[in-house]
Design an enzyme around this catalytic site. Sequence first.
Site, PDB file in Angstrom:
ATOM      1  N   HIS A  82      -5.836  -5.759 -10.494  1.00 59.06           N
ATOM      2  CA  HIS A  82      -5.246  -6.728  -9.574  1.00 59.06           C
ATOM      3  C   HIS A  82      -4.988  -8.067 -10.262  1.00 59.06           C
ATOM      4  O   HIS A  82      -4.224  -8.891  -9.750  1.00 59.06           O
ATOM      5  CB  HIS A  82      -6.153  -6.935  -8.368  1.00 59.06           C
ATOM      6  CG  HIS A  82      -6.335  -5.710  -7.535  1.00 59.06           C
ATOM      7  ND1 HIS A  82      -7.329  -4.790  -7.792  1.00 59.06           N
ATOM      8  CD2 HIS A  82      -5.648  -5.243  -6.474  1.00 59.06           C
ATOM      9  CE1 HIS A  82      -7.259  -3.814  -6.910  1.00 59.06           C
ATOM     10  NE2 HIS A  82      -6.229  -4.049  -6.107  1.00 59.06           N
ATOM     11  N   GLU A  99       0.822  -1.207   0.000  1.00 58.96           N
ATOM     12  CA  GLU A  99       0.000   0.000   0.000  1.00 58.96           C
ATOM     13  C   GLU A  99       0.861   1.265   0.000  1.00 58.96           C
ATOM     14  O   GLU A  99       0.558   2.234  -0.700  1.00 58.96           O
ATOM     15  CB  GLU A  99      -0.943  -0.003   1.199  1.00 58.96           C
ATOM     16  CG  GLU A  99      -1.981  -1.106   1.178  1.00 58.96           C
ATOM     17  CD  GLU A  99      -2.865  -1.073  -0.056  1.00 58.96           C
ATOM     18  OE1 GLU A  99      -3.030   0.002  -0.671  1.00 58.96           O
ATOM     19  OE2 GLU A  99      -3.384  -2.132  -0.438  1.00 58.96           O
TER      20      GLU A  99
END
Length: 530
Positions: free
Chosen positions: A432, A349
């Site tokens: 993703h 992240e």
Amino acid sequence: MSPISSHRRKLAAGAIAVTAALVAATFQTATASAAPTDHAAAIAQARANVTHNAGVFGFGDGQDLQVKDVIIDADGTQHVRFDRTFQGLPVVGGDLVVHQDARGRLKDSSRAAAHEAAVASIVPKVPAQTSASRALQSAPSIGSATSSPELVVWAADGTPRLAWKTTVAGVGDHGQPAGKVVVTDASTGEQIESYDSEHQATGTGHSEYTGDITIDTTAQSGGFALIDPVRKHTTRDAHNVSAGSLKASSGTLFTDTDNTWGDGKKFSTDRATAAVDAHANTAWTYDYYKNTFGRSGIKNDGKGATVFVHVGTDWDNAQWSDSCFCMMTGDGDGSKDPEQVDLDTMGHEMTHGVTSATANLRYSGESGGLNESTSDIFGTMVEWYANNKVDTPDYLFSDQSTPPWLRRMDKPSLDGGSADCWTSKVGQLDVHNSSGVGNHFFYLASEGSGSKTINGFTYNSPTCNQSTVTGIGNQKVAKIWYRALTVYMTSTTNYKAARTATLSAAKDLYGATSTEYKAVAAAWSAVAVS
């Protein structure tokens, strides 16, 4: 213009593939009165080089350059990154990097898809209010939504046109920040593309703590606080406030009287236990970038981030937010999944912040897959850097918070959705899943093809062209990827351009005839990127 509010709505995905170009040409070099020895001189010379090579860069009347980053190599070679504007409007897909030698003489350039940036008129035929309303209507799943249109020159596909880039911002199902960017033609109202504006890593499973570790704190009157005095980040308790309402000053700073934190238990009732993992893993991420690449913090400005734990209610997620420059972690689903604070998840992240501050890979199409792959790669490398005895280094992403793993690099398709090999349809996948091509390249370049047992786990990586690949180690591949990201990639880089960018980086670091250069080329060919 004032934002427009709405109820909760849902947006259908419609990402399109975008392209990037890494170009080389015969250049004219602007005369430098002295060798540039600092960033200011390098920037000035880079501006002059663009002006003297206007045809190469597509740089003409009404355009301006806004400096974003400067990298100066040990030998004095300079890489100056610019965003471009036309009559004051941002040019989406117009960013470029000027590569020049130690004396400011132009060597090469990297640029995004746009060559020309001029449009016939910057007066929109479709009003901002109309674009804002339509964007809200196309994002029905975002609660408490506001819509903020921005007039831009959109040229991500190489053809400039006036457009509204509308950001719809609000909250998701669990109160986390949620957003979509909707781009529409300012002359016809036609939607050009839409994509997520927030980077999230979803996961379910059992969180694994990092064991008994040393963390850096700051002494205060009456005790200690989770303020890292070296890396400047702070760790705060969000008190289950929804992520969408968090600011850097929200929640409360963790404090303690004896400098002993948490109880080391899973599903702990001691709120400081999650903070220990978050605080330590943020430090490991910072240290990895600092000690490996000399990067001081996410934006390379020495500033630390704010880290929140206990965000939202039953929020089984972790997320980086550029808007508050903060990392947010939830408490899991409330029944079986504890906090999302494992090493590679947090490294992933926070790497979104690094990407935003450098190449700013668009979160759409193939560039979006590369954005996610970059975070998977460096989240994995943070885990290898920490070499923690509890969270053993591996090529399984988010295996601690989502056992047995959320994604894996040796054969990404084993998750049921990710791509092992590039095809012309990869850009149509969720980012993703399209990240699988980059992840597979990284594994093959690092460890090679075939069966291999590493730290007790057996991998078996195939190739798309039935070749045999010999790896060069993940540290070298990560070094090559980082240089490609920070020096050669642009906002619209696709997989073909990523191959070119990483080969340029490998040439810089190891030479064009080196084993490392050949391994990078072989690994890209092995995932069908040529």
